[in-house]
Design an enzyme around this catalytic site. Structure first.
Site, PDB file in Angstrom:
ATOM      1  N   TYR A 223      36.291  32.983  29.830  1.00 24.20           N
ATOM      2  CA  TYR A 223      35.443  32.142  30.691  1.00 24.20           C
ATOM      3  C   TYR A 223      33.983  32.416  30.365  1.00 24.20           C
ATOM      4  O   TYR A 223      33.633  33.468  29.837  1.00 24.20           O
ATOM      5  CB  TYR A 223      35.784  32.390  32.170  1.00 24.20           C
ATOM      6  CG  TYR A 223      37.063  31.665  32.542  1.00 24.20           C
ATOM      7  CD1 TYR A 223      38.291  32.129  32.093  1.00 24.20           C
ATOM      8  CD2 TYR A 223      37.034  30.475  33.261  1.00 24.20           C
ATOM      9  CE1 TYR A 223      39.457  31.442  32.371  1.00 24.20           C
ATOM     10  CE2 TYR A 223      38.207  29.789  33.550  1.00 24.20           C
ATOM     11  CZ  TYR A 223      39.410  30.270  33.104  1.00 24.20           C
ATOM     12  OH  TYR A 223      40.556  29.580  33.367  1.00 24.20           O
TER      13      TYR A 223
ATOM     14  N   ASP B 198      46.833  35.991  27.247  1.00 28.00           N
ATOM     15  CA  ASP B 198      47.998  35.680  28.085  1.00 28.00           C
ATOM     16  C   ASP B 198      49.307  36.262  27.566  1.00 28.00           C
ATOM     17  O   ASP B 198      50.139  36.722  28.344  1.00 28.00           O
ATOM     18  CB  ASP B 198      48.146  34.158  28.224  1.00 28.00           C
ATOM     19  CG  ASP B 198      47.064  33.560  29.119  1.00 28.00           C
ATOM     20  OD1 ASP B 198      46.494  34.299  29.935  1.00 28.00           O
ATOM     21  OD2 ASP B 198      46.811  32.347  28.997  1.00 28.00           O
TER      22      ASP B 198
ATOM     23  N   TYR C 108      47.193  28.267  34.953  1.00 26.34           N
ATOM     24  CA  TYR C 108      47.380  27.297  33.884  1.00 26.34           C
ATOM     25  C   TYR C 108      48.835  27.111  33.519  1.00 26.34           C
ATOM     26  O   TYR C 108      49.622  28.049  33.571  1.00 26.34           O
ATOM     27  CB  TYR C 108      46.606  27.727  32.623  1.00 26.34           C
ATOM     28  CG  TYR C 108      45.471  26.794  32.359  1.00 26.34           C
ATOM     29  CD1 TYR C 108      44.234  26.997  32.939  1.00 26.34           C
ATOM     30  CD2 TYR C 108      45.665  25.665  31.572  1.00 26.34           C
ATOM     31  CE1 TYR C 108      43.210  26.102  32.735  1.00 26.34           C
ATOM     32  CE2 TYR C 108      44.636  24.779  31.365  1.00 26.34           C
ATOM     33  CZ  TYR C 108      43.410  24.994  31.944  1.00 26.34           C
ATOM     34  OH  TYR C 108      42.407  24.105  31.740  1.00 26.34           O
TER      35      TYR C 108
ATOM     36  N   HIS D 258      35.203  27.285  29.935  1.00 24.93           N
ATOM     37  CA  HIS D 258      36.052  28.288  29.294  1.00 24.93           C
ATOM     38  C   HIS D 258      36.631  27.718  28.010  1.00 24.93           C
ATOM     39  O   HIS D 258      36.474  26.529  27.721  1.00 24.93           O
ATOM     40  CB  HIS D 258      37.181  28.719  30.239  1.00 24.93           C
ATOM     41  CG  HIS D 258      38.047  27.586  30.689  1.00 24.93           C
ATOM     42  ND1 HIS D 258      37.686  26.731  31.709  1.00 24.93           N
ATOM     43  CD2 HIS D 258      39.244  27.139  30.246  1.00 24.93           C
ATOM     44  CE1 HIS D 258      38.628  25.823  31.883  1.00 24.93           C
ATOM     45  NE2 HIS D 258      39.589  26.039  31.000  1.00 24.93           N
TER      46      HIS D 258
ATOM     47  N   HIS E 272      40.252  27.697  25.380  1.00 21.89           N
ATOM     48  CA  HIS E 272      41.667  28.046  25.180  1.00 21.89           C
ATOM     49  C   HIS E 272      41.875  28.186  23.682  1.00 21.89           C
ATOM     50  O   HIS E 272      41.611  27.235  22.938  1.00 21.89           O
ATOM     51  CB  HIS E 272      42.604  26.945  25.683  1.00 21.89           C
ATOM     52  CG  HIS E 272      42.456  26.636  27.136  1.00 21.89           C
ATOM     53  ND1 HIS E 272      43.219  27.235  28.107  1.00 21.89           N
ATOM     54  CD2 HIS E 272      41.628  25.790  27.785  1.00 21.89           C
ATOM     55  CE1 HIS E 272      42.877  26.765  29.287  1.00 21.89           C
ATOM     56  NE2 HIS E 272      41.906  25.885  29.129  1.00 21.89           N
TER      57      HIS E 272
ATOM     58  N   HIS F 182      36.703  23.974  26.972  1.00 23.12           N
ATOM     59  CA  HIS F 182      37.042  23.179  28.150  1.00 23.12           C
ATOM     60  C   HIS F 182      35.847  23.098  29.096  1.00 23.12           C
ATOM     61  O   HIS F 182      35.533  24.057  29.792  1.00 23.12           O
ATOM     62  CB  HIS F 182      38.263  23.769  28.859  1.00 23.12           C
ATOM     63  CG  HIS F 182      38.795  22.883  29.932  1.00 23.12           C
ATOM     64  ND1 HIS F 182      39.975  23.128  30.582  1.00 23.12           N
ATOM     65  CD2 HIS F 182      38.311  21.729  30.477  1.00 23.12           C
ATOM     66  CE1 HIS F 182      40.185  22.178  31.476  1.00 23.12           C
ATOM     67  NE2 HIS F 182      39.183  21.324  31.441  1.00 23.12           N
TER      68      HIS F 182
HETATM   69 CU   LIG Z   1      41.028  24.801  30.525  1.00 25.42          CU
END
Ligand SMILES: [Cu+2]
Length: 510
Positions: free
Chosen positions: A135, A149, A237, A292, A294, A460
């Site tokens: 982020y 993740d 998410y 943020h 990904h 994003h």
């Molecule tokens: Cu996102």
């Protein structure tokens, strides 16, 4: 562990009502709060409009509604599952489950009917190695929101039970996964993988002929594919992770993002009030959807028609027409064109590519195998959108851990200990056990058992439509036969029964 505070008494959307400015440090061994800081006071966003459950948003359901569809396979399913081995059309592969990687596709091979039905290897093993989500708010309650993740939580461990008929169509079959729980006992993850044939109305190849021997006719072959799907819900998410096998010999790997934004409470209710960088978009009153990234990184151990492969860059370069044949030009009015310069990557340094820097076709070839007319047998990488790379500084702590996100493509020689791109212990990684660190050895990747690491990346910037739950957005890559077959492998595919588009004249000769 650092913990933030939310108020979820009035909504099922637990991310929508942060108690901003408060952060705690919890000692998980002692199960005790050992640090607490209340830095500032912000308005807690209202609960109204944050819930996304059907019985909270309706009735009436006034949103757009498409009529329901059905999947009809008059001859039944076209694929067979023997244990975890899948056979479909010209493909054979194994589907496995891993608590960290999620779905693992291995031993994928494609049948070559022109070569007498030979089964030819394409992929030894492929899986998601990491999903890195940093982020972009440096503030005290946010600077540490830099998730890995797979390494921190485990994609398989967080795989959602697929909702039949919704996550996967009615013609899907399902597989369970098993893993060791934190107490050592086996955990059954039910219906976490689905397989289905997709009839999306797409065309595999077509042509309409207007003149000559056949007169006016159209030849069309529908594109039917086989999808292997897992949905992973990592906190807020939801990642839908697909491997789509195509009869043309391609494997398309797709990640689709949905779920809920990480939201920050703020005192503003209108953009006109904002003077400073809020590190996100005001998506509803008192709520910032924080910027943020990904980065979904795939480990693809390609074995193109055998283990030893080379990585080729077919660089596409502009040329000036010299106008003189002796120097490769032609005495015509054309002033420029482009051509292809073939380059073999010798070592890992040459295997790192930012695909946005210059146009090139990136291929994986088997240098010991050639087509009848002499081209190297290969597959090429086709990025499909979502090619963002990290913009963080090299000395920033999350970037040190995930420094490989500066380039989409890395190629390494296979090493059984190199599976997890942020390191075996991603959460504690300081960057000395990651893909970029391994690659510093600059090993040979020419005519070796090589691995493609590809990162699908998105910056994003949230928008209001991402609230209260985000509509799906996708990124993908495809590996596609490129001089692997002698010709279009679908040329002898039979047209559909009763198709109006099978070798039938649709009019007279021109
Ligand atoms: Cu996102």
């Amino acid at each position: 562990m650092k913990c933030v505070v939310v108020d979820y008494n009035a909504t099922a959307n637990i991310y929508a009502r942060p108690v901003e400015g408060v952060v705690m440090v919890v000692d998980l061994d002692r199960m005790a709060i050992i640090g607490y800081r209340d830095r500032a006071v912000f308005m807690v966003p209202k609960a109204e409009g944050t819930d996304y459950r059907a019985d909270k948003v309706g009735p009436p359901f006034t949103g757009p509604a498409a009529p329901p569809g059905v999947v009809v396979q008059p001859d039944g399913r076209g694929f067979h599952v023997h244990g975890h081995l899948v056979k479909w059309a010209n493909w054979e592969f194994h589907v496995g489950f891993d608590m960290r990687a999620g779905t693992v596709i291995s031993l994928a091979s494609v049948n070559d009917t022109d070569a007498g039905g030979l089964q030819r290897r394409v992929l030894y093993r492929g899986f998601v190695s990491e999903i890195f989500v940093p982020y972009m708010d440096p503030e005290e309650e946010w600077y540490f929101h830099t998730f890995t993740d797979a390494g921190e939580y485990g994609l398989g461990a967080l795989a959602s039970q697929l909702q039949r008929g919704a996550d996967c169509p009615a013609n899907a079959v399902y597989m369970d996964g098993y893993y060791a729980g934190s107490d050592g006992k086996p955990v059954k993850a039910e219906d976490v993988i689905c397989l289905f044939e997709r009839y999306a109305g797409d065309v595999a190849w077509r042509h309409t002929n207007g003149i000559g021997l056949g007169g006016l006719f159209s030849e069309v072959r529908p594109d039917v594919t086989l999808v292997v799907r897992m949905v992973v819900t990592v906190g807020n998410y939801d990642y839908t992770l697909d491997s789509e096998f195509k009869t043309v010999g391609s494997i398309k790997i797709v990640v689709s993002l949905s779920g809920i934004l990480e939201m920050k409470a703020i005192n503003y209710t209108h953009v006109d009030q904002i003077r400073e960088d809020t590190h996100g978009t005001l998506i509803t009153e008192n709520t910032i959807g924080v910027y943020h990234d990904h980065f979904v990184t795939y480990h693809l151990d390609l074995d193109i028609d055998g283990t030893r492969n080379s990585f080729i860059k077919n660089n596409i370069v502009p040329k000036r027409n010299t106008g003189v044949r002796a120097t490769g030009g032609a005495p015509t009015p054309r002033r420029s064109y482009w051509t292809v310069l073939y380059e073999v990557a010798e070592t890992e340094a040459e295997g790192q590519v930012n695909i946005n820097s210059a146009p090139a076709d990136l291929l994986f070839v088997n240098p010991s195998k050639k087509t009848k007319i002499g081209n190297e047998v290969g597959y090429r990488l086709i990025p499909t959108g979502a090619t963002a790379t990290s913009l963080l500084a090299d000395d920033d702590y999350p970037e040190r851990r995930a420094s490989y996100t500066k380039k989409q493509v890395w190629v390494t020689p296979y090493n059984k200990s190199e599976k997890w791109t942020s390191g075996l212990y991603a959460e504690q990684s300081t960057g000395d056990d990651n893909l970029a660190a391994w690659s510093k050895r600059n090993r040979s990747i020419k005519d070796e058992d090589i691995v493609l690491w590809y990162t699908v990346g998105l910056h994003h910037v949230p928008y209001q439509e991402d609230f209260p739950v985000m509509p799906t957005i996708s990124g993908a890559l495809e590996v596609r036969p490129s001089n692997f077959f002698e010709r279009n492998p679908l040329i002898r595919t039979k047209p559909p029964e009763n198709s109006p588009n099978c070798s039938c004249s649709i009019g007279g000769s021109a």
